[in-house]
Design a protein around this motif. Structure first.
Motif, mmCIF file in Angstrom:
data_model
loop_
_atom_site.group_PDB
_atom_site.id
_atom_site.type_symbol
_atom_site.label_atom_id
_atom_site.label_comp_id
_atom_site.label_asym_id
_atom_site.label_seq_id
_atom_site.Cartn_x
_atom_site.Cartn_y
_atom_site.Cartn_z
ATOM 1 N N GLY A 122 -3.237 53.045 -18.529
ATOM 2 C CA GLY A 122 -4.151 51.983 -18.947
ATOM 3 C C GLY A 122 -4.213 51.829 -20.446
ATOM 4 N N GLY A 123 -4.209 52.945 -21.144
ATOM 5 C CA GLY A 123 -4.220 52.901 -22.600
ATOM 6 C C GLY A 123 -2.956 52.286 -23.163
ATOM 7 N N LEU A 124 -1.809 52.616 -22.566
ATOM 8 C CA LEU A 124 -0.544 52.063 -23.038
ATOM 9 C C LEU A 124 -0.503 50.549 -22.867
ATOM 10 C CD1 LEU A 124 1.983 54.714 -21.675
ATOM 11 C CD2 LEU A 124 1.227 54.419 -24.048
ATOM 12 N N SER A 125 -1.066 50.056 -21.778
ATOM 13 C CA SER A 125 -1.109 48.606 -21.566
ATOM 14 C C SER A 125 -1.888 47.918 -22.677
ATOM 15 C CB SER A 125 -1.747 48.313 -20.203
ATOM 16 O OG SER A 125 -1.858 46.918 -20.005
ATOM 17 N N ILE A 126 -3.003 48.516 -23.059
ATOM 18 C CA ILE A 126 -3.816 47.955 -24.141
ATOM 19 C C ILE A 126 -3.045 47.986 -25.455
ATOM 20 C CG2 ILE A 126 -5.912 48.282 -25.513
ATOM 21 C CD1 ILE A 126 -7.163 49.487 -22.928
ATOM 22 N N TYR A 127 -2.385 49.106 -25.737
ATOM 23 C CA TYR A 127 -1.644 49.226 -26.989
ATOM 24 C C TYR A 127 -0.465 48.264 -27.042
ATOM 25 C CZ TYR A 127 -4.118 52.970 -29.313
ATOM 26 O OH TYR A 127 -5.064 53.680 -29.995
ATOM 27 N N ARG A 128 0.210 48.066 -25.922
ATOM 28 C CA ARG A 128 1.318 47.100 -25.919
ATOM 29 C C ARG A 128 0.824 45.715 -26.305
ATOM 30 N NH1 ARG A 128 2.729 49.937 -21.005
ATOM 31 N NH2 ARG A 128 4.585 51.225 -21.337
ATOM 32 N N ASP A 129 -0.335 45.330 -25.774
ATOM 33 C CA ASP A 129 -0.903 44.022 -26.109
ATOM 34 C C ASP A 129 -1.258 43.935 -27.590
ATOM 35 O OD1 ASP A 129 -0.677 43.173 -23.500
ATOM 36 O OD2 ASP A 129 -2.781 43.547 -22.986
ATOM 37 N N ARG A 130 -1.913 44.978 -28.108
ATOM 38 C CA ARG A 130 -2.324 44.960 -29.510
ATOM 39 C C ARG A 130 -1.103 44.930 -30.436
ATOM 40 N NH1 ARG A 130 -6.251 44.868 -26.582
ATOM 41 N NH2 ARG A 130 -8.308 45.792 -26.986
ATOM 42 N N LEU A 131 -0.073 45.708 -30.095
ATOM 43 C CA LEU A 131 1.135 45.754 -30.920
ATOM 44 C C LEU A 131 1.897 44.429 -30.863
ATOM 45 C CD1 LEU A 131 2.251 49.368 -29.985
ATOM 46 C CD2 LEU A 131 1.748 48.588 -32.301
ATOM 47 N N ALA A 132 2.034 43.860 -29.668
ATOM 48 C CA ALA A 132 2.757 42.599 -29.523
ATOM 49 C C ALA A 132 2.075 41.487 -30.315
ATOM 50 C CB ALA A 132 2.853 42.222 -28.046
ATOM 51 N N HIS A 133 0.752 41.535 -30.374
ATOM 52 C CA HIS A 133 0.004 40.523 -31.118
ATOM 53 C C HIS A 133 0.370 40.537 -32.591
ATOM 54 C CE1 HIS A 133 -3.298 37.812 -32.035
ATOM 55 N NE2 HIS A 133 -3.716 38.640 -32.977
ATOM 56 N N LEU A 134 0.770 41.713 -33.087
ATOM 57 C CA LEU A 134 1.161 41.842 -34.494
ATOM 58 C C LEU A 134 2.675 41.808 -34.683
ATOM 59 C CD1 LEU A 134 -1.319 44.639 -35.671
ATOM 60 C CD2 LEU A 134 -1.444 42.183 -36.158
ATOM 61 N N GLY A 135 3.412 41.538 -33.613
ATOM 62 C CA GLY A 135 4.863 41.481 -33.705
ATOM 63 C C GLY A 135 5.509 42.846 -33.824
ATOM 64 N N LEU A 136 4.825 43.880 -33.333
ATOM 65 C CA LEU A 136 5.336 45.244 -33.399
ATOM 66 C C LEU A 136 5.771 45.702 -32.014
ATOM 67 C CD1 LEU A 136 2.540 46.736 -35.695
ATOM 68 C CD2 LEU A 136 4.775 45.854 -36.392
ATOM 69 N N GLU A 137 6.651 46.679 -31.987
ATOM 70 C CA GLU A 137 7.216 47.167 -30.731
ATOM 71 C C GLU A 137 6.607 48.504 -30.337
ATOM 72 O OE1 GLU A 137 11.567 48.566 -28.903
ATOM 73 O OE2 GLU A 137 11.447 47.579 -30.875
#
Length: 220
Positions: A122-137
């Protein structure tokens, strides 16, 4: 005028106490009255965010309302995975300082574009969203290693802060570096209990520390 911080904790208790210690250390003071006022609900009875679906949401919402009624003006959650229930928490009418967003911003400022994350599903899903929003992988563990991480997480929650736990966590972090991570985020608040910057050759972002600093900025 300073704001009163309400902390939703207990997920688990040791991680919450680690956050509170970092919050105190991050506050510049001349006298004790310069510290911010903090109201804390350490509730280890919250349903498991990893295994019990949405059961945690109503409990977290009730905790947030209780902190509001006790005088809190701003909220923080000392658990990354629990941010899946941010909407229920903010139904209290109080703003929530976003832990994963704060950690990702700290990693971005460091210049990394491929960010390794140690966290629950669940935490990884949140981090993927936050990172993608900033154009990060996001760089994450493989399935087998993620199972190993979860087993380690529950050992830490039971109080196992042994050298074996530290070595296993460091090995998992090094695996992310091997996969190309330019920085590693402790995307679970138990991770900093057994690992720090000295365990890595790339920048280590302690999300708990980042949250503490952000809370001080918002509340002072």
């Amino acid at each position: 005028m300073s704001k009163v911080l309400g902390v939703l904790g207990g997920m688990g208790p040791a991680a919450t106490l680690d956050f509170l210690a970092k919050l105190q250390a991050a506050t510049p003071v001349v006298r004790e009255q310069d510290h911010i006022r903090v109201l804390v609900d350490i509730n280890p009875k919250i349903p498991d965010r990893n295994t019990q679906g949405d059961a945690a949401g109503p409990v977290l919402a009730a905790m947030a309302a209780g902190l509001r009624d006790a005088g809190a003006q701003v909220l923080a959650i000392a658990c990354n995975t629990a941010h899946a229930f941010a909407e229920q928490v903010t139904s209290s009418g109080l703003p929530l300082i976003d832990l994963p967003e704060t950690a990702v911003e700290a990693a971005r400022i460091g210049g990394a574009t491929r960010i390794g994350v140690l966290g629950t599903a669940g935490g990884l899903s949140i981090y993927r969203d936050r990172l993608a929003h900033l154009g990060l992988e996001a760089v994450t563990l493989g399935d087998h290693e993620q199972v190993e991480f979860m087993a380690l997480l529950y050992r830490i929650k039971r109080g196992d802060l042994s050298d074996a736990s530290r070595q296993t966590m460091a090995a998992l972090a090094h695996r992310l570096v091997g996969l190309g991570a330019q920085a590693v985020v402790a995307g679970c608040t138990e991770v900093p209990l057994v690992m720090g910057q000295d365990d890595l050759t790339v920048p280590f972002v302690d999300a708990t520390q980042a949250l503490a600093k952000r809370c001080v900025e918002v509340c002072r």
